[in-house]
Motif scaffolding. Sequence first.
Motif, mmCIF file in Angstrom:
data_model
loop_
_atom_site.group_PDB
_atom_site.id
_atom_site.type_symbol
_atom_site.label_atom_id
_atom_site.label_comp_id
_atom_site.label_asym_id
_atom_site.label_seq_id
_atom_site.Cartn_x
_atom_site.Cartn_y
_atom_site.Cartn_z
ATOM 1 N N ALA A 232 0.824 -1.206 0.000
ATOM 2 C CA ALA A 232 0.000 0.000 0.000
ATOM 3 C C ALA A 232 0.859 1.258 0.000
ATOM 4 C CB ALA A 232 -0.932 -0.006 1.217
ATOM 5 N N ARG A 233 1.918 1.247 0.823
ATOM 6 C CA ARG A 233 2.793 2.418 0.863
ATOM 7 C C ARG A 233 3.508 2.602 -0.481
ATOM 8 N NH1 ARG A 233 2.004 6.023 2.437
ATOM 9 N NH2 ARG A 233 3.920 6.881 3.237
ATOM 10 N N GLY A 234 3.919 1.491 -1.073
ATOM 11 C CA GLY A 234 4.608 1.589 -2.352
ATOM 12 C C GLY A 234 3.712 2.072 -3.471
ATOM 13 N N LEU A 235 2.508 1.514 -3.556
ATOM 14 C CA LEU A 235 1.597 1.876 -4.635
ATOM 15 C C LEU A 235 1.092 3.309 -4.511
ATOM 16 C CD1 LEU A 235 -0.435 -1.446 -4.849
ATOM 17 C CD2 LEU A 235 1.256 -0.608 -6.487
ATOM 18 N N THR A 236 0.914 3.801 -3.274
ATOM 19 C CA THR A 236 0.399 5.158 -3.099
ATOM 20 C C THR A 236 1.490 6.217 -3.163
ATOM 21 O OG1 THR A 236 0.540 4.914 -0.690
ATOM 22 C CG2 THR A 236 -1.573 4.416 -1.717
ATOM 23 N N THR A 291 -13.334 4.610 -0.918
ATOM 24 C CA THR A 291 -12.275 4.827 0.057
ATOM 25 C C THR A 291 -11.187 5.700 -0.554
ATOM 26 O OG1 THR A 291 -11.189 2.772 -0.618
ATOM 27 C CG2 THR A 291 -12.703 2.660 1.250
ATOM 28 N N MET A 292 -10.500 6.418 0.308
ATOM 29 C CA MET A 292 -9.490 7.366 -0.144
ATOM 30 C C MET A 292 -8.154 7.053 0.523
ATOM 31 S SD MET A 292 -9.508 10.155 -2.176
ATOM 32 C CE MET A 292 -10.903 11.276 -1.952
ATOM 33 N N SER A 293 -7.133 6.825 -0.303
ATOM 34 C CA SER A 293 -5.785 6.580 0.203
ATOM 35 C C SER A 293 -5.034 7.901 0.265
ATOM 36 C CB SER A 293 -5.054 5.610 -0.724
ATOM 37 O OG SER A 293 -4.860 6.213 -2.002
ATOM 38 N N GLY A 371 -8.152 5.554 14.264
ATOM 39 C CA GLY A 371 -8.196 4.516 15.293
ATOM 40 C C GLY A 371 -6.886 3.762 15.321
ATOM 41 N N GLY A 372 -6.445 3.389 16.517
ATOM 42 C CA GLY A 372 -5.153 2.742 16.649
ATOM 43 C C GLY A 372 -5.164 1.260 16.331
ATOM 44 N N ALA A 373 -6.281 0.571 16.557
ATOM 45 C CA ALA A 373 -6.364 -0.878 16.321
ATOM 46 C C ALA A 373 -7.250 -1.136 15.111
ATOM 47 C CB ALA A 373 -6.918 -1.582 17.555
ATOM 48 N N ALA A 374 -6.794 -2.008 14.213
ATOM 49 C CA ALA A 374 -7.447 -2.161 12.914
ATOM 50 C C ALA A 374 -8.846 -2.764 13.010
ATOM 51 C CB ALA A 374 -6.568 -3.016 11.996
ATOM 52 N N ARG A 375 -9.008 -3.846 13.761
ATOM 53 C CA ARG A 375 -10.303 -4.513 13.776
ATOM 54 C C ARG A 375 -11.404 -3.661 14.414
ATOM 55 N NH1 ARG A 375 -10.620 -9.554 11.931
ATOM 56 N NH2 ARG A 375 -8.690 -10.711 11.608
ATOM 57 N N PRO A 376 -11.205 -3.061 15.592
ATOM 58 C CA PRO A 376 -12.250 -2.179 16.118
ATOM 59 C C PRO A 376 -12.543 -0.998 15.191
ATOM 60 C CG PRO A 376 -10.699 -2.761 17.848
ATOM 61 C CD PRO A 376 -10.108 -3.255 16.566
ATOM 62 N N TRP A 377 -11.494 -0.510 14.515
ATOM 63 C CA TRP A 377 -11.694 0.587 13.558
ATOM 64 C C TRP A 377 -12.618 0.152 12.424
ATOM 65 C CZ3 TRP A 377 -9.966 0.591 8.386
ATOM 66 C CH2 TRP A 377 -10.053 1.809 7.717
ATOM 67 N N ALA A 378 -12.362 -1.017 11.842
ATOM 68 C CA ALA A 378 -13.206 -1.508 10.753
ATOM 69 C C ALA A 378 -14.632 -1.760 11.238
ATOM 70 C CB ALA A 378 -12.614 -2.782 10.159
ATOM 71 N N GLU A 396 -7.433 2.403 5.250
ATOM 72 C CA GLU A 396 -6.579 1.995 6.367
ATOM 73 C C GLU A 396 -5.197 2.631 6.316
ATOM 74 O OE1 GLU A 396 -5.113 -2.098 8.585
ATOM 75 O OE2 GLU A 396 -6.787 -2.149 7.173
ATOM 76 N N SER A 397 -4.776 3.091 5.139
ATOM 77 C CA SER A 397 -3.455 3.720 5.059
ATOM 78 C C SER A 397 -3.405 5.039 5.816
ATOM 79 C CB SER A 397 -3.072 3.951 3.587
ATOM 80 O OG SER A 397 -3.898 4.935 2.987
ATOM 81 N N VAL A 398 -4.562 5.643 6.086
ATOM 82 C CA VAL A 398 -4.592 6.897 6.855
ATOM 83 C C VAL A 398 -5.369 6.706 8.158
ATOM 84 C CG1 VAL A 398 -4.313 8.385 4.861
ATOM 85 C CG2 VAL A 398 -6.612 7.707 5.523
ATOM 86 N N ARG A 399 -5.486 5.452 8.598
ATOM 87 C CA ARG A 399 -6.224 5.160 9.828
ATOM 88 C C ARG A 399 -5.538 5.736 11.064
ATOM 89 N NH1 ARG A 399 -4.971 1.114 13.163
ATOM 90 N NH2 ARG A 399 -3.862 -0.059 11.547
ATOM 91 N N TRP A 400 -4.212 5.730 11.075
ATOM 92 C CA TRP A 400 -3.468 6.158 12.279
ATOM 93 C C TRP A 400 -2.196 6.869 11.839
ATOM 94 C CZ3 TRP A 400 -5.227 7.337 16.608
ATOM 95 C CH2 TRP A 400 -4.528 7.269 17.808
#
Length: 487
Positions: A232-236, A291-293, A371-378, A396-400
């Motif tokens: 994700a970091r590479g593609l964006t 969604t927006m990266s 959100g700091g934790a992925a599953r509760p965020w989703a 998720e790339s800008v979640r935290w």
Amino acid sequence: MSATLSAAPARVKRKIREAALHRLRGGPRTRSQNAAFAALLRDLGALAAEVSASAAWGDVQLTRAVVDLQAKAAADRLEADDAVALGLGRRAWHAAPSGAWDALLVVGQRARWQYPEVGKRVAEVLLDARPGSAAAREVARDSRRRADKLSGRAWRERSRRRPTDGTLPRLLDALDGAAPEAGADDWFAVEEALRTGPGALVPAAVPVLRRSYVGDDHADTPFLVTLRAVLARGLTTGSDVAPLQEVLDTAATELGAARPGLPADGAAADGAEEDGARDGATPGAPIDVQTMSTAGLREYFAGRSVALVANSADLLDLELGPEIDAHDVVVRFNSFLLDAAHTGTRTHVHATIHLHDFNWDVPVDGRLVFGGAARPWAASLARHLRPGAQRWVGDESVRWPRRTLLDPETRERCPVPTTGFNTLLLLDYLDVSTRIDLYGFNFHTGAPLRRPDAMHLPVADAHDYDAEREWVARRTVDTAPGRISLR
């Protein structure tokens, strides 16, 4: 009888008194249950006092549940006879008509995700009182799973059973080359590598991937999650991720990851999605919304002036509404309240922590959900997003942003950034806005200005406002009453 007792030896008198006291006291099991409940109640009170200053919705709910439990326990001791019966163990703390057991169950349900160790202890007391309770067993199960998830024990144990001489380790060794071994702060090294050129990402990420593959204690996430993050970091960022194609193909065969094509020029591939359920990845929220990266956000903010409006009552002393609305993009936070004269009326982006349920129905261009934790965020996205209320939501790339956009020293000082600071980090990283103006940013030195149903929330003490103020001060180019300009 009294004459006989008075003439008896002292030893006999003592035995008679002990027997009478034993008949008055309850059984050892009841006394043990009551003692365990009393100790737990004391510790829960201390925890509630500690988190009561937090504005996080989960902490607010937990505090309320503990207060309700304390009220139920106090009601059980209002009558002197009841207090004596509980103290001596003749009555169990959970016996009818007490509502303490149900209240404690709510505490466990509130604590199991954020404070799983507390949840496990609550479940033990609940199950000791009612061993057949399915609800208490659910709290115990969820708390145990959450504790394992936070510690990473489950995926690390699975990872450590993998062969170290398999195809994937050999591919990673071949990619490593002369790249220096990353330190404990792996992801910061990866982000720093992005500054040196499009070919630097993969060599810097290989040590991170290797550690996650073998379940090293320094690895933060499972292998497939880490691989997805690197891609994700590479593609964006337009980095060269083609060298990872064989790694991805092999992971698809051995670990069950999806197999998107990776173009050599680093452009995003259609359908680049990884299931990763077997390795702890978080599925996307089932919401029909774009969604927006970071790449999409860079395009959205490029060449536009941005106003970030804090929820501060200081703005009521200034009539800055028209000035705020004159910006190309207006960003507001969490439980914001609109006032035409003082705060303006336009809102293009709503930035919020995932636990809050305020203003998700306000129509906006987009929503940045942190959100700091992925599953509760989703799960929060699935629960809170209102269909049609936004055109896009940050992925998720800008979640935290705090995770990858802060240097280690500032990251250590800011373990839990405010929503405003997370947004600032993101805009500063994108670095494409013509103007960035902060309105009402007093770093919580004054009264808040929020929706009426959110005014009860206290100022959270988990944030380091001094560190955030210093970060802003180093980038300030101009100030005016109520406004700080960073561009």
